[in-house]
Motif scaffolding. Structure first.
Motif, PDB file in Angstrom:
ATOM      1  N   GLY A   1       0.847  -1.245  -0.048  1.00  0.00           N
ATOM      2  CA  GLY A   1       0.060  -0.002  -0.091  1.00  0.00           C
ATOM      3  C   GLY A   1       0.780   1.152  -0.068  1.00  0.00           C
ATOM      4  N   SER A   2       2.161   1.185  -0.735  1.00  0.00           N
ATOM      5  CA  SER A   2       3.107   2.363  -0.684  1.00  0.00           C
ATOM      6  C   SER A   2       2.872   3.201  -1.768  1.00  0.00           C
ATOM      7  N   GLY A   3       2.349   2.689  -2.930  1.00  0.00           N
ATOM      8  CA  GLY A   3       2.399   3.640  -4.106  1.00  0.00           C
ATOM      9  C   GLY A   3       3.659   3.097  -4.882  1.00  0.00           C
ATOM     10  N   LEU A   4       4.414   2.039  -4.722  1.00  0.00           N
ATOM     11  CA  LEU A   4       5.518   1.691  -5.459  1.00  0.00           C
ATOM     12  C   LEU A   4       5.457   0.291  -6.151  1.00  0.00           C
TER      13      LEU A   4
ATOM     14  N   ILE B   1       2.880   5.559   6.079  1.00  0.00           N
ATOM     15  CA  ILE B   1       1.195   5.203   6.120  1.00  0.00           C
ATOM     16  C   ILE B   1       0.981   4.548   5.128  1.00  0.00           C
ATOM     17  N   GLU B   2      -0.305   3.929   5.218  1.00  0.00           N
ATOM     18  CA  GLU B   2      -0.875   3.171   3.942  1.00  0.00           C
ATOM     19  C   GLU B   2      -2.008   3.897   3.357  1.00  0.00           C
ATOM     20  N   VAL B   3      -1.924   3.542   1.912  1.00  0.00           N
ATOM     21  CA  VAL B   3      -3.039   4.096   1.129  1.00  0.00           C
ATOM     22  C   VAL B   3      -3.420   3.074   0.255  1.00  0.00           C
TER      23      VAL B   3
ATOM     24  N   SER C   1      -0.822   5.538  -6.900  1.00  0.00           N
ATOM     25  CA  SER C   1      -1.733   6.106  -5.916  1.00  0.00           C
ATOM     26  C   SER C   1      -1.423   6.367  -4.640  1.00  0.00           C
ATOM     27  N   GLY C   2      -0.068   6.656  -4.317  1.00  0.00           N
ATOM     28  CA  GLY C   2       0.586   7.169  -2.966  1.00  0.00           C
ATOM     29  C   GLY C   2       0.457   6.122  -2.100  1.00  0.00           C
ATOM     30  N   PRO C   3       0.828   6.463  -0.579  1.00  0.00           N
ATOM     31  CA  PRO C   3       1.298   7.890  -0.236  1.00  0.00           C
ATOM     32  C   PRO C   3       2.859   8.197  -0.689  1.00  0.00           C
TER      33      PRO C   3
ATOM     34  N   LEU D   1       6.287  12.630   9.943  1.00  0.00           N
ATOM     35  CA  LEU D   1       6.260  11.266   9.282  1.00  0.00           C
ATOM     36  C   LEU D   1       7.340  10.640   9.223  1.00  0.00           C
ATOM     37  N   VAL D   2       7.541   9.476   9.504  1.00  0.00           N
ATOM     38  CA  VAL D   2       8.991   8.728   9.198  1.00  0.00           C
ATOM     39  C   VAL D   2       8.822   8.263   7.810  1.00  0.00           C
ATOM     40  N   SER D   3       9.901   8.449   6.956  1.00  0.00           N
ATOM     41  CA  SER D   3       9.717   8.011   5.744  1.00  0.00           C
ATOM     42  C   SER D   3      11.168   7.253   5.128  1.00  0.00           C
ATOM     43  N   ASP D   4      11.141   6.564   4.288  1.00  0.00           N
ATOM     44  CA  ASP D   4      12.294   5.796   3.528  1.00  0.00           C
ATOM     45  C   ASP D   4      12.521   6.469   2.211  1.00  0.00           C
ATOM     46  N   VAL D   5      13.557   6.494   1.922  1.00  0.00           N
ATOM     47  CA  VAL D   5      14.220   7.018   0.569  1.00  0.00           C
ATOM     48  C   VAL D   5      14.787   6.143  -0.365  1.00  0.00           C
TER      49      VAL D   5
END
Ligand code: HSE
Length: 313
Positions: A94-97, A181-183, A263-265, A293-297
């Motif tokens: 659910g990441s948009g990847l 977060i999950e979308v 579709s994000g996030p 928000l914690v994030s991965d790059v």
């Protein structure tokens, strides 16, 4: 030589790429999913294990994207054998990847190799699209096609399916930042309005054509100006806290353009070099941090190869 098992990696993808809702997508080098397919004397498709999903994905082969894709392939080639699948999720759901796409692609490529390659790579696409239908209700190809074929893909038409690979400039680098977060794609599609004003269609068509022209002529300025989505992005930004700050940070750090990944996030940006893409990633992550928000790059040139066969045994 006959094999019993095949292990395949399929890459994450950025779909839509600004103005190209459901018609543009490109492959990254990392992350991606791995699938191990093994021949089985029992007919049909069985999933023996899924790792890395925290127990979220169905083992039931009529509900799992990878198993649905393989079931379609086995039926098409009238295979005598059955298949077991081990699915190793190496990217967030659910990441948009394009997580569901990568699993389905890795699975069909593995099975096609195991069975002595009865079909060409591009012929596997319709089966992976059926996997997407199971995952989100729509058989969109903008994640599965680039994951399967590599590179930057244009889906010129769905009926009939017409897929075009677009060459990209060497330096072109994608930065994808995934906030924790999950979308769900299904939800992000449900909120979209079904009709658009003519003026929006005109603007979007200009940007779609501009992006393709920019890629083909290696015109980074034109790529940047065209990376604008006036239809879908404005409706989906409410699903991504801090979207405007992150986009602003990406452009401020030198990105050519920035929009929602699939579709994000996740949010992606394109840059003209790996160095700029890396700096853009830091700026985008800091902007997500400022909204707690914690994030991965992930920073990657366009992956022109697509899936990798890791092992045959
Ligand atoms: N085109 C699809 C969408 C991609 O935006 O819903 C989903 O990853």
């Amino acid at each position: 030589m006959l094999y019993n098992t095949a292990q395949v990696f399929a890459p994450a993808t950025v779909a839509n790429v600004g103005p190209g809702f459901d018609i543009f997508g490109f492959a990254m080098h990392e992350p991606g999913d791995e699938v191990v397919a093994t021949l089985s004397p029992d007919s049909g498709v069985r999933i023996t294990s899924i790792t890395g999903d925290g127990g979220a994905l169905p083992l039931d082969s009529v509900k799992n994207t990878a198993a649905v894709a393989v079931t379609g392939l086995l039926a098409r080639i009238e295979a005598k054998n059955g298949i077991t699948l081990e699915i190793h999720k190496k990217m967030p759901l659910g990441s948009g990847l394009g997580s569901s796409a990568a699993s389905a692609v890795a699975a069909v490529v593995a099975v096609n190799e195991l069975l002595g390659r009865p079909l060409e790579r591009h012929e596997l696409l319709p089966f992976t699209m059926e996997g997407e239908r199971i995952a989100c209700g729509a058989a969109h190809a903008d994640n599965v096609a680039p994951s399967l074929l590599g590179g930057f893909i244009l889906i010129r038409s769905y009926a009939p399916l017409d897929i075009v690979k677009i060459p990209t400039p060497e330096g072109l680098t994608a930065t994808v930042v995934h906030p924790h977060i999950e979308v769900r794609t299904e939800d992000a599609r449900r909120i979209l309005r079904r009709t658009i004003p003519l003026s929006s269609a005109i603007t979007q068509c200009g940007n779609v054509a501009g992006l393709i022209a920019g890629l083909l002529t290696k015109n980074y300025g034109l790529i940047g100006r065209s990376l604008t989505d006036c239809i879908v992005e404005p409706q989906r930004t409410l699903l991504i806290p801090g979207f405007e700050n992150v986009k602003h940070a990406a452009l401020g750090a030198g990105a050519l353009g920035c929009s929602i990944s699939g579709s994000g996030p996740s949010i992606f940006a394109l840059s003209s070099s790996l160095e700029t893409g890396t700096a853009v990633g830091r700026a985008m992550r800091d902007a997500f941090t400022s909204v707690e928000l914690v994030s991965d790059v992930f920073v990657s040139p366009v992956n022109k190869e697509g899936p990798k066969i890791i092992a045959m045994g």
